[in-house]
Design a protein around this motif. Structure first.
Motif, PDB file in Angstrom:
ATOM      1  N   ALA A 223       0.758  -1.220  -0.084  1.00 48.86           N
ATOM      2  CA  ALA A 223       0.105  -0.010   0.098  1.00 48.86           C
ATOM      3  C   ALA A 223       0.883   1.144   0.117  1.00 48.86           C
ATOM      4  O   ALA A 223       2.068   1.415   0.505  1.00 48.86           O
ATOM      5  N   LYS A 224       0.401   2.254  -0.687  1.00 49.87           N
ATOM      6  CA  LYS A 224       1.348   3.529  -0.973  1.00 49.87           C
ATOM      7  C   LYS A 224       0.669   4.692  -0.154  1.00 49.87           C
ATOM      8  O   LYS A 224      -0.007   4.608   0.736  1.00 49.87           O
ATOM      9  N   ARG A 225       1.083   5.875  -0.336  1.00 51.93           N
ATOM     10  CA  ARG A 225       0.689   7.008   0.089  1.00 51.93           C
ATOM     11  C   ARG A 225      -0.797   7.339   0.161  1.00 51.93           C
ATOM     12  O   ARG A 225      -1.520   6.818  -0.735  1.00 51.93           O
ATOM     13  N   GLU A 226      -1.501   8.259   0.964  1.00 49.18           N
ATOM     14  CA  GLU A 226      -2.993   8.507   0.790  1.00 49.18           C
ATOM     15  C   GLU A 226      -3.174   9.006  -0.581  1.00 49.18           C
ATOM     16  O   GLU A 226      -4.282   8.649  -0.938  1.00 49.18           O
ATOM     17  N   LEU A 230      -6.393   7.488  -2.583  1.00 50.35           N
ATOM     18  CA  LEU A 230      -7.704   8.340  -3.091  1.00 50.35           C
ATOM     19  C   LEU A 230      -7.969   8.367  -4.588  1.00 50.35           C
ATOM     20  O   LEU A 230      -8.918   8.376  -5.128  1.00 50.35           O
ATOM     21  N   ALA A 231      -6.742   8.255  -5.275  1.00 51.35           N
ATOM     22  CA  ALA A 231      -6.883   8.165  -6.759  1.00 51.35           C
ATOM     23  C   ALA A 231      -7.438   6.774  -7.048  1.00 51.35           C
ATOM     24  O   ALA A 231      -8.507   6.516  -8.136  1.00 51.35           O
ATOM     25  N   LEU A 232      -7.382   5.606  -6.208  1.00 47.28           N
ATOM     26  CA  LEU A 232      -7.850   4.343  -6.706  1.00 47.28           C
ATOM     27  C   LEU A 232      -9.134   4.564  -6.200  1.00 47.28           C
ATOM     28  O   LEU A 232     -10.187   3.898  -7.049  1.00 47.28           O
ATOM     29  N   ARG A 233      -9.640   5.069  -5.322  1.00 45.75           N
ATOM     30  CA  ARG A 233     -11.004   5.271  -5.000  1.00 45.75           C
ATOM     31  C   ARG A 233     -11.845   6.066  -5.913  1.00 45.75           C
ATOM     32  O   ARG A 233     -13.063   5.855  -6.187  1.00 45.75           O
ATOM     33  N   GLU A 234     -11.217   7.056  -6.416  1.00 45.73           N
ATOM     34  CA  GLU A 234     -11.875   7.551  -7.706  1.00 45.73           C
ATOM     35  C   GLU A 234     -12.185   7.047  -8.698  1.00 45.73           C
ATOM     36  O   GLU A 234     -13.063   6.843  -9.189  1.00 45.73           O
ATOM     37  N   ALA A 235     -11.156   6.037  -9.223  1.00 42.85           N
ATOM     38  CA  ALA A 235     -11.385   5.463 -10.404  1.00 42.85           C
ATOM     39  C   ALA A 235     -12.354   4.005  -9.958  1.00 42.85           C
ATOM     40  O   ALA A 235     -13.223   4.076 -10.860  1.00 42.85           O
ATOM     41  N   ALA A 236     -12.231   3.624  -8.866  1.00 41.80           N
ATOM     42  CA  ALA A 236     -13.402   2.268  -8.360  1.00 41.80           C
ATOM     43  C   ALA A 236     -14.711   3.023  -8.493  1.00 41.80           C
ATOM     44  O   ALA A 236     -15.390   2.333  -9.226  1.00 41.80           O
TER      45      ALA A 236
END
Ligand code: DOR
Ligand code: ZN
Length: 346
Positions: A223-226, A230-236
């Protein structure tokens, strides 16, 4: 706020089921809630040939509870010796759905993976010809590259040049963990997609390292930085067709996790749908959950969505679920999202 949500039954486009007693101990957690799953081939020894995939598939079906309607979608582990004709026969006959590319040494049981990508060009060309997808663990393995940079550097040094050499190859970047990964997928056409895991939508690297080292949050890619989470959540939660669920649920018994050199892997099969409903609700995007878990994946793989439905129900009181899954090999710790879950699947 809606208290129930009925969606097309989900699939898991990236799953580790293992073998033997571990397989028997974990399969029901997937087959209860998912109709299909792309089964990772990193057994010891790996699933390399179509014959290997056929016998592994039989072991999975034998371990599955009788009443569960579940289809394992098999993958082959690419090696520098993989026979392009065997791969093509397996795909054309419907036995295998994709090949998995592990850079040698990138993760659990990847020692037989690929070091020299030139040596797999013939098989990749064959796959492109017949429309067979390649799932890729997108991390470089060079010891001088910081572990938090390995995905972004893989894109520049390996994946983008490889896609330029074989532009017709259908590629799934597995378990993308960075904004760079999301941006790369978004900047491309219909032949590139990505799976996102449940846990990478919920944890950042603090979960592993802040306030004491927490091996149950260690997985690869790490897991990376916050800003990346947030970018993953936006994409999903965007509904974008190029992103879909691949849990990467990867069971290891506790002694192998809680060790001076612990294994990578997080076990989420049992509570994934509850976690995802929570995430999508937090993002005011419950109406996009179905695309992520049940529609975008089959569309990319060229399959029909499932005809069955599931209903998720929200209750005020937190739901109860086991913190450990007991197998004959030992206990496997279930992913703790660090917040109470309120959604359950019926
Ligand atoms: O965390 C992970 N666990 N990442 C992988 O790529 C492999 C997996 C496993 O097989 O345990
Ligand atoms: Zn995996």
């Amino acid at each position: 706020m809606a208290n129930t949500l009925t969606i097309t039954k989900p699939d898991d486009w990236h799953l580790h089921l293992r073998d033997g007693d571990m397989l028997k101990g974990v399969i029901a957690d997937t087959s209860a809630n998912f109709s299909r799953a792309i089964i990772m081939p990193n057994l010891v020894p790996p699933v390399i040939t179509v014959a290997d995939a056929i016998s592994y598939r039989e072991r999975i079906l034998a371990a599955k509870p009788k009443g569960h309607n579940f289809t394992p979608l098999m993958t082959l582990y690419l090696t520098e010796q993989t026979d392009p004709n065997d791969v093509a026969d397996g795909f054309k006959s419907g036995v295998v759905s994709a090949c998995k590319l592990y850079p040698a040494g990138a993760t659990t049981n990847s020692a037989s993976g690929v070091s020299n990508f030139d040596n797999i060009m013939p098989v990749l060309e064959k796959m492109a010809d017949i429309g067979m997808p390649m799932c890729v663990h997108g991390e470089v393995t060079d010891s001088d590259i910081d572990i938090f940079d390995r995905e972004a550097i893989f894109i520049d040094r390996v994946l983008d040049p490889l896609r330029k050499r074989i532009p017709e190859l259908k590629v799934i970047m597995e378990h993308v963990t960075t904004k760079e990964g999301v941006d790369y997928v978004k900047s491309n056409d219909t032949l590139l997609a990505a799976t996102l895991t449940t846990h990478h939508l919920i944890i950042n690297r603090n979960a592993i390292l802040a306030g004491g080292i927490k091996p149950h949050y260690y997985c690869l890619p790490v897991a990376k930085r916050e800003l990346h989470r947030l970018a993953l959540r936006e994409a999903a939660t965007s509904g974008d067709k190029r992103f879909f669920l691949g849990t990467d649920s990867a069971p290891h018994i506790d002694p192998l996790k809680l060790s001076a050199c612990g294994c990578a892997g997080i076990y989420t099969s049992i509570n994934t749908m509850s976690c995802l409903a929570h995430v999508f609700e937090q993002e005011n995007a419950l109406e996009k959950l179905e695309a992520f878990t049940s529609l975008n994946g089959p569309a990319f793989y060229g399959m029909e969505p499932n005809s069955e439905k599931i209903t998720l129900t929200r209750q005020d009181e937190p739901i109860e679920y086991p913190t450990k899954v007991k197998t004959k090999q030992g206990d496997v710790t279930v992913f703790d999202p660090m917040f109470p879950l309120h959604w359950s699947v019926n």
